[in-house]
Scaffold this motif. Structure first.
Motif, PDB file in Angstrom:
ATOM      1  N   LEU A   1      -4.719   2.710   9.254  1.00 46.86           N
ATOM      2  CA  LEU A   1      -6.126   1.017   9.803  1.00 46.86           C
ATOM      3  C   LEU A   1      -5.275  -0.145   9.906  1.00 46.86           C
ATOM      4  CD1 LEU A   1      -8.571   1.134  10.899  1.00 46.86           C
ATOM      5  CD2 LEU A   1      -9.332   0.575   8.155  1.00 46.86           C
ATOM      6  N   LEU A   2      -4.755  -0.631   8.865  1.00 47.39           N
ATOM      7  CA  LEU A   2      -4.253  -1.689   8.741  1.00 47.39           C
ATOM      8  C   LEU A   2      -2.962  -1.864   9.789  1.00 47.39           C
ATOM      9  CD1 LEU A   2      -3.596  -4.528   6.997  1.00 47.39           C
ATOM     10  CD2 LEU A   2      -1.808  -2.710   5.834  1.00 47.39           C
ATOM     11  N   ASN A   3      -2.136  -1.248   9.880  1.00 45.77           N
ATOM     12  CA  ASN A   3      -1.076  -0.504  11.086  1.00 45.77           C
ATOM     13  C   ASN A   3      -1.553  -1.186  12.246  1.00 45.77           C
ATOM     14  OD1 ASN A   3       1.693  -0.564   9.811  1.00 45.77           O
ATOM     15  ND2 ASN A   3       0.634   0.377   9.078  1.00 45.77           N
ATOM     16  N   PHE A   4      -2.162  -0.434  12.885  1.00 48.31           N
ATOM     17  CA  PHE A   4      -3.095   0.239  13.623  1.00 48.31           C
ATOM     18  C   PHE A   4      -3.672  -2.441  14.070  1.00 48.31           C
ATOM     19  CE2 PHE A   4      -4.307   4.817  14.431  1.00 48.31           C
ATOM     20  CZ  PHE A   4      -3.563   4.325  15.133  1.00 48.31           C
ATOM     21  N   ILE A   5      -4.696  -2.673  13.090  1.00 45.40           N
ATOM     22  CA  ILE A   5      -5.302  -3.657  13.035  1.00 45.40           C
ATOM     23  C   ILE A   5      -3.760  -4.777  13.015  1.00 45.40           C
ATOM     24  CG2 ILE A   5      -5.863  -5.628  12.121  1.00 45.40           C
ATOM     25  CD1 ILE A   5      -7.274  -4.128  10.872  1.00 45.40           C
ATOM     26  N   LEU A   6      -2.737  -4.993  13.342  1.00 44.04           N
ATOM     27  CA  LEU A   6      -0.995  -5.447  13.148  1.00 44.04           C
ATOM     28  C   LEU A   6      -0.690  -5.099  14.682  1.00 44.04           C
ATOM     29  CD1 LEU A   6       0.388  -7.681  12.047  1.00 44.04           C
ATOM     30  CD2 LEU A   6       1.646  -4.894  10.931  1.00 44.04           C
TER      31      LEU A   6
ATOM     32  N   ILE B   1       0.564  15.251   2.330  1.00 47.08           N
ATOM     33  CA  ILE B   1      -0.647  15.291   0.216  1.00 47.08           C
ATOM     34  C   ILE B   1      -1.548  16.488   0.985  1.00 47.08           C
ATOM     35  CG2 ILE B   1      -1.743  13.555  -0.149  1.00 47.08           C
ATOM     36  CD1 ILE B   1      -0.056  11.120   1.235  1.00 47.08           C
ATOM     37  N   LYS B   2      -2.115  16.415   2.879  1.00 48.63           N
ATOM     38  CA  LYS B   2      -3.214  17.489   2.669  1.00 48.63           C
ATOM     39  C   LYS B   2      -2.383  18.779   2.039  1.00 48.63           C
ATOM     40  CE  LYS B   2      -7.030  18.312   4.118  1.00 48.63           C
ATOM     41  NZ  LYS B   2      -8.118  18.343   3.156  1.00 48.63           N
ATOM     42  N   LYS B   3      -1.518  18.770   2.398  1.00 49.30           N
ATOM     43  CA  LYS B   3      -0.914  20.015   2.138  1.00 49.30           C
ATOM     44  C   LYS B   3      -0.434  20.505   1.186  1.00 49.30           C
ATOM     45  CE  LYS B   3       3.287  23.388   3.084  1.00 49.30           C
ATOM     46  NZ  LYS B   3       4.522  22.803   4.529  1.00 49.30           N
ATOM     47  N   ASP B   4      -0.598  19.734   0.403  1.00 50.30           N
ATOM     48  CA  ASP B   4      -0.599  19.575  -1.413  1.00 50.30           C
ATOM     49  C   ASP B   4      -1.768  20.107  -2.235  1.00 50.30           C
ATOM     50  OD1 ASP B   4       3.102  19.347  -1.186  1.00 50.30           O
ATOM     51  OD2 ASP B   4       2.315  17.591  -2.246  1.00 50.30           O
TER      52      ASP B   4
ATOM     53  N   LEU C   1      -6.728   9.521  -3.378  1.00 53.55           N
ATOM     54  CA  LEU C   1      -6.742   8.618  -3.818  1.00 53.55           C
ATOM     55  C   LEU C   1      -5.641   8.358  -2.626  1.00 53.55           C
ATOM     56  CD1 LEU C   1      -7.950   6.041  -4.523  1.00 53.55           C
ATOM     57  CD2 LEU C   1      -6.309   5.722  -6.819  1.00 53.55           C
ATOM     58  N   GLN C   2      -4.511   8.509  -2.591  1.00 53.44           N
ATOM     59  CA  GLN C   2      -2.980   8.451  -2.501  1.00 53.44           C
ATOM     60  C   GLN C   2      -3.164   8.892  -0.846  1.00 53.44           C
ATOM     61  OE1 GLN C   2       0.092  11.407  -3.121  1.00 53.44           O
ATOM     62  NE2 GLN C   2       1.446   9.949  -2.843  1.00 53.44           N
ATOM     63  N   PHE C   3      -4.123   9.587  -0.300  1.00 52.99           N
ATOM     64  CA  PHE C   3      -4.879  10.196   0.622  1.00 52.99           C
ATOM     65  C   PHE C   3      -5.379   8.648   1.289  1.00 52.99           C
ATOM     66  CE2 PHE C   3      -7.129  12.349   4.153  1.00 52.99           C
ATOM     67  CZ  PHE C   3      -5.918  13.070   5.317  1.00 52.99           C
ATOM     68  N   VAL C   4      -6.523   8.213   0.645  1.00 56.83           N
ATOM     69  CA  VAL C   4      -7.587   7.593   1.079  1.00 56.83           C
ATOM     70  C   VAL C   4      -6.117   5.923   1.673  1.00 56.83           C
ATOM     71  CG1 VAL C   4      -9.382   6.091   0.552  1.00 56.83           C
ATOM     72  CG2 VAL C   4      -9.390   8.861   0.359  1.00 56.83           C
ATOM     73  N   LEU C   5      -5.682   5.801   0.789  1.00 59.80           N
ATOM     74  CA  LEU C   5      -4.649   4.564   1.321  1.00 59.80           C
ATOM     75  C   LEU C   5      -4.062   4.657   1.697  1.00 59.80           C
ATOM     76  CD1 LEU C   5      -3.418   3.462  -2.721  1.00 59.80           C
ATOM     77  CD2 LEU C   5      -5.598   2.274  -1.066  1.00 59.80           C
ATOM     78  N   GLY C   6      -3.380   5.603   2.527  1.00 60.84           N
ATOM     79  CA  GLY C   6      -2.522   6.432   3.800  1.00 60.84           C
ATOM     80  C   GLY C   6      -3.257   6.297   4.866  1.00 60.84           C
TER      81      GLY C   6
ATOM     82  N   LEU D   1       0.843  -0.913   0.320  1.00 62.66           N
ATOM     83  CA  LEU D   1       0.126  -0.006   0.145  1.00 62.66           C
ATOM     84  C   LEU D   1       0.938   0.607  -0.286  1.00 62.66           C
ATOM     85  CD1 LEU D   1      -2.642  -1.013   2.471  1.00 62.66           C
ATOM     86  CD2 LEU D   1      -3.221  -0.358  -0.022  1.00 62.66           C
ATOM     87  N   SER D   2       2.008   1.461   0.588  1.00 61.04           N
ATOM     88  CA  SER D   2       3.317   2.593   0.512  1.00 61.04           C
ATOM     89  C   SER D   2       3.781   2.158  -0.354  1.00 61.04           C
ATOM     90  CB  SER D   2       3.783   1.868   2.109  1.00 61.04           C
ATOM     91  OG  SER D   2       3.538   2.114   3.595  1.00 61.04           O
TER      92      SER D   2
END
Length: 136
Positions: free
Chosen positions: A76-81, A122-125, A66-71, A53-54
């Motif tokens: 979320l995946l790392n929080f589950i891990l 990404i949000k700043k851009d 889309l880049q922001f959503v994938l981030g 994903l990264s």
């Protein structure tokens, strides 16, 4: 524009999740041997999923939303891990499979921090592009 600052953070998160998890033990078993992520299919799958994903996010530099959503999905995946690791460390009763925590349990935390910093960039851009569009 791959040379943006969030690319560095996303690349560090990908290397951390994809490569470092193979060499750093996440726990020490009851027999004294270190447990690596490669020994647990669920854990290695989540680490590799986070790395993929990264890497996908790096090459979606033209689609910032889309880049922001994938981030966020990656966070979320790392929080589950991280939750899986916390569950394993809290259910250590006596001498079960995992008897000590390893330094590899910190990998999701570091990855989350890197992904949050990348999402802020990404949000700043995106805000910069929207402000330039207002001027036209």
């Amino acid at each position: 524009m791959i040379q943006r600052v969030q690319t560095i953070y996303l690349l560090l998160a990908a290397v951390l999740s994809g490569v470092l998890c193979l060499y750093v033990p996440f726990a020490i078993g009851s027999d004294g041997n270190p447990l690596f992520a490669i020994q647990k299919p669920m854990v290695i799958g989540m680490f590799i999923g986070s790395a993929i994903l990264s890497l996908i996010s790096i090459f979606l530099f033209k689609k910032r939303q889309l880049q922001f959503v994938l981030g966020r999905i990656n966070i979320l995946l790392n929080f589950i891990l991280l939750g899986v690791f916390v569950y394993w460390s809290l259910t250590v009763s006596g001498e079960t499979m995992v008897s000590e925590k390893g330094i590899g349990m910190l990998i999701p935390i570091i990855s989350i921090v890197l992904l949050v910093i990348a999402n802020k960039a990404i949000k700043k851009d995106e805000d910069l592009v929207k402000s330039v569009d207002r001027l036209r």
